[in-house]
Every structure is written in C-alpha cells, then in structure tokens.
Write a protein that holds these residues in place. Sequence first.
Motif, PDB file in Angstrom:
ATOM      1  N   TRP A 167     -15.668  13.844  -6.850  1.00 17.65           N
ATOM      2  CA  TRP A 167     -15.657  13.045  -8.022  1.00 17.65           C
ATOM      3  C   TRP A 167     -14.452  12.047  -8.253  1.00 17.65           C
ATOM      4  O   TRP A 167     -14.726  10.948  -8.598  1.00 17.65           O
ATOM      5  CB  TRP A 167     -15.774  13.988  -9.206  1.00 17.65           C
ATOM      6  CG  TRP A 167     -14.281  14.728  -9.518  1.00 17.65           C
ATOM      7  CD1 TRP A 167     -14.125  15.800  -8.596  1.00 17.65           C
ATOM      8  CD2 TRP A 167     -13.074  14.171  -9.974  1.00 17.65           C
ATOM      9  NE1 TRP A 167     -12.556  16.176  -9.132  1.00 17.65           N
ATOM     10  CE2 TRP A 167     -12.107  15.250  -9.762  1.00 17.65           C
ATOM     11  CE3 TRP A 167     -12.771  13.246 -10.845  1.00 17.65           C
ATOM     12  CZ2 TRP A 167     -10.788  14.911 -10.354  1.00 17.65           C
ATOM     13  CZ3 TRP A 167     -11.602  12.986 -11.345  1.00 17.65           C
ATOM     14  CH2 TRP A 167     -10.526  13.966 -10.978  1.00 17.65           C
ATOM     15  N   TRP A 168     -13.292  12.433  -7.732  1.00 13.58           N
ATOM     16  CA  TRP A 168     -12.253  11.403  -7.703  1.00 13.58           C
ATOM     17  C   TRP A 168     -12.421  10.082  -6.853  1.00 13.58           C
ATOM     18  O   TRP A 168     -12.075   9.006  -7.216  1.00 13.58           O
ATOM     19  CB  TRP A 168     -10.958  11.994  -7.323  1.00 13.58           C
ATOM     20  CG  TRP A 168     -10.842  12.668  -5.895  1.00 13.58           C
ATOM     21  CD1 TRP A 168     -11.304  13.958  -5.412  1.00 13.58           C
ATOM     22  CD2 TRP A 168     -10.404  12.034  -4.826  1.00 13.58           C
ATOM     23  NE1 TRP A 168     -11.128  14.124  -4.223  1.00 13.58           N
ATOM     24  CE2 TRP A 168     -10.358  12.983  -3.768  1.00 13.58           C
ATOM     25  CE3 TRP A 168      -9.747  10.624  -4.576  1.00 13.58           C
ATOM     26  CZ2 TRP A 168      -9.997  12.818  -2.492  1.00 13.58           C
ATOM     27  CZ3 TRP A 168      -9.792  10.277  -3.423  1.00 13.58           C
ATOM     28  CH2 TRP A 168      -9.823  11.258  -2.168  1.00 13.58           C
ATOM     29  N   ARG A 169     -13.281  10.364  -6.062  1.00 17.09           N
ATOM     30  CA  ARG A 169     -13.660   9.242  -5.011  1.00 17.09           C
ATOM     31  C   ARG A 169     -14.629   7.987  -5.569  1.00 17.09           C
ATOM     32  O   ARG A 169     -14.595   7.013  -5.750  1.00 17.09           O
ATOM     33  CB  ARG A 169     -14.268   9.545  -3.599  1.00 17.09           C
ATOM     34  CG  ARG A 169     -12.915  10.075  -2.590  1.00 17.09           C
ATOM     35  CD  ARG A 169     -13.507  10.364  -1.231  1.00 17.09           C
ATOM     36  NE  ARG A 169     -12.630  10.743  -0.490  1.00 17.09           N
ATOM     37  CZ  ARG A 169     -12.625  11.193   0.700  1.00 17.09           C
ATOM     38  NH1 ARG A 169     -13.897  11.221   1.206  1.00 17.09           N
ATOM     39  NH2 ARG A 169     -11.766  11.428   1.698  1.00 17.09           N
ATOM     40  N   LEU A 170     -15.542   8.879  -6.527  1.00 13.80           N
ATOM     41  CA  LEU A 170     -16.542   8.046  -7.106  1.00 13.80           C
ATOM     42  C   LEU A 170     -15.706   7.567  -8.124  1.00 13.80           C
ATOM     43  O   LEU A 170     -16.075   6.240  -8.496  1.00 13.80           O
ATOM     44  CB  LEU A 170     -17.769   9.252  -7.631  1.00 13.80           C
ATOM     45  CG  LEU A 170     -18.475   9.670  -6.804  1.00 13.80           C
ATOM     46  CD1 LEU A 170     -19.371  10.438  -7.323  1.00 13.80           C
ATOM     47  CD2 LEU A 170     -19.389   8.620  -5.787  1.00 13.80           C
ATOM     48  N   LEU A 171     -14.884   8.026  -8.670  1.00 17.18           N
ATOM     49  CA  LEU A 171     -14.261   7.413  -9.901  1.00 17.18           C
ATOM     50  C   LEU A 171     -13.371   6.199  -9.468  1.00 17.18           C
ATOM     51  O   LEU A 171     -13.319   5.235 -10.170  1.00 17.18           O
ATOM     52  CB  LEU A 171     -13.187   8.728 -10.727  1.00 17.18           C
ATOM     53  CG  LEU A 171     -12.514   8.076 -11.917  1.00 17.18           C
ATOM     54  CD1 LEU A 171     -13.449   7.659 -13.076  1.00 17.18           C
ATOM     55  CD2 LEU A 171     -11.494   9.150 -12.509  1.00 17.18           C
ATOM     56  N   GLY A 172     -12.651   6.650  -8.436  1.00 19.35           N
ATOM     57  CA  GLY A 172     -11.693   5.385  -7.814  1.00 19.35           C
ATOM     58  C   GLY A 172     -12.331   4.138  -7.451  1.00 19.35           C
ATOM     59  O   GLY A 172     -12.022   3.200  -7.530  1.00 19.35           O
ATOM     60  N   GLY A 173     -13.584   4.545  -6.897  1.00 17.36           N
ATOM     61  CA  GLY A 173     -14.515   3.399  -6.218  1.00 17.36           C
ATOM     62  C   GLY A 173     -14.981   2.560  -7.689  1.00 17.36           C
ATOM     63  O   GLY A 173     -15.137   1.480  -7.437  1.00 17.36           O
ATOM     64  N   GLY A 174     -15.426   3.456  -8.750  1.00 21.19           N
ATOM     65  CA  GLY A 174     -16.001   2.737  -9.910  1.00 21.19           C
ATOM     66  C   GLY A 174     -14.767   1.859 -10.554  1.00 21.19           C
ATOM     67  O   GLY A 174     -15.300   0.838 -10.884  1.00 21.19           O
ATOM     68  N   PHE A 175     -13.610   2.430 -10.493  1.00 20.62           N
ATOM     69  CA  PHE A 175     -12.698   1.504 -11.001  1.00 20.62           C
ATOM     70  C   PHE A 175     -12.282   0.330 -10.350  1.00 20.62           C
ATOM     71  O   PHE A 175     -12.134  -0.748 -10.799  1.00 20.62           O
ATOM     72  CB  PHE A 175     -11.326   2.426 -10.964  1.00 20.62           C
ATOM     73  CG  PHE A 175      -9.965   1.758 -11.625  1.00 20.62           C
ATOM     74  CD1 PHE A 175      -9.998   1.684 -13.171  1.00 20.62           C
ATOM     75  CD2 PHE A 175      -9.110   1.624 -10.817  1.00 20.62           C
ATOM     76  CE1 PHE A 175      -8.957   1.011 -13.440  1.00 20.62           C
ATOM     77  CE2 PHE A 175      -8.001   0.778 -11.474  1.00 20.62           C
ATOM     78  CZ  PHE A 175      -7.832   0.570 -12.768  1.00 20.62           C
ATOM     79  N   LEU A 176     -12.310   0.326  -9.029  1.00 21.50           N
ATOM     80  CA  LEU A 176     -12.284  -0.586  -8.081  1.00 21.50           C
ATOM     81  C   LEU A 176     -13.234  -1.771  -8.262  1.00 21.50           C
ATOM     82  O   LEU A 176     -13.004  -2.818  -8.380  1.00 21.50           O
ATOM     83  CB  LEU A 176     -12.029  -0.387  -6.665  1.00 21.50           C
ATOM     84  CG  LEU A 176     -10.529   0.258  -6.198  1.00 21.50           C
ATOM     85  CD1 LEU A 176     -10.840   0.899  -4.773  1.00 21.50           C
ATOM     86  CD2 LEU A 176      -9.367  -0.537  -6.456  1.00 21.50           C
TER      87      LEU A 176
END
Length: 164
Positions: free
Chosen positions: A103-112
Amino acid sequence: MIEVTSLLALRELFPRGVLPYLLGGLLVGLGTAVIYLSTGIIAGASTFLESTLSYVSDVPQFNRFTYVQSRDWRLVFTVGIISGAAVYAVLFQGGYWTTEVQWWRLLGGGFLVGIGTRLGKGCTSGHGVCGVGSLSNTSLVNVATFLAVAIGTAQLVQAMGVAP
C-alpha cells in the motif's frame, strides 16, 4: 525469416492478439473526440478529477468557473473510468483486481504521479491522447518526457531487483 521473427515478437507484445488494443484505442479516440466536439473541453483525467473535487473542497484550484459549471458530467466521466475498469475485471477476469504491491508503494507512486501531473500541466491521458492527437508542441514534449522517465525508472527498478 524476418517475417516469422516479427510475428513472434508481436505475439509476445500482444498475447491476447491486437484486436482488444485496437478496439480500446478506437473507443478512447472516439470518446475524446465526442467530448471535445460536444463541449470544447479536452478530456484529460486530471482535469476531470479536479472538477470532481470541487464537490468537497473550497480550494480555488478545484472551484474554477469552468469546473463548477460542467462538473456534473465530469463526475459521470470520472465514475465511468472507475466503474468501467471494475466491470471489465468482473466480466473478463473473474473478479476484482488485486495487486501484490504494498500500500505504501501505491500511495507513494500516486503522490509522485500527482506532482508530475501538476508540473506537466496535465496528465498522460490529456497530453497523450488529446494533446498528441491535436499536434500540441507542449504535449509532444510532455509525452516524450513521460516515456523517457518511465522507461528509465523501469530499467532502474529492474536493475535494482525491486519486486512488488
């Protein structure tokens, strides 16, 4: 010999055949053309998301006159993107879509992606489908940049051995 090699390469690139991609591309092109011809608005997903946020936010960015004026049908468009993917998953993939990515990779990717969308003054769908289709210089440069960064990132991630 080259023809056989080309056909094998096409099979690897398009394991389900070319038809689904051809039909999808035609439908996306037709949809964006209909939206533009009927409203004069470029059908980029980030703009549609911004107008949808005007329902719940007082931030001026999300409450531009053109957004608020046309936000009802833009909301339908945004819901259509999400529900279309869900219906496809249920009908053709036997259930809802899942991923092994944390989930944290998805969140980080979405933020970027959000930062890139702001810096690029639009998203890949707006620039890639509508902008390139209208031969916009800005969109051509943005799409080239998107592709270069995506290819570079994919190569770097693969070289580092990062897995979901």
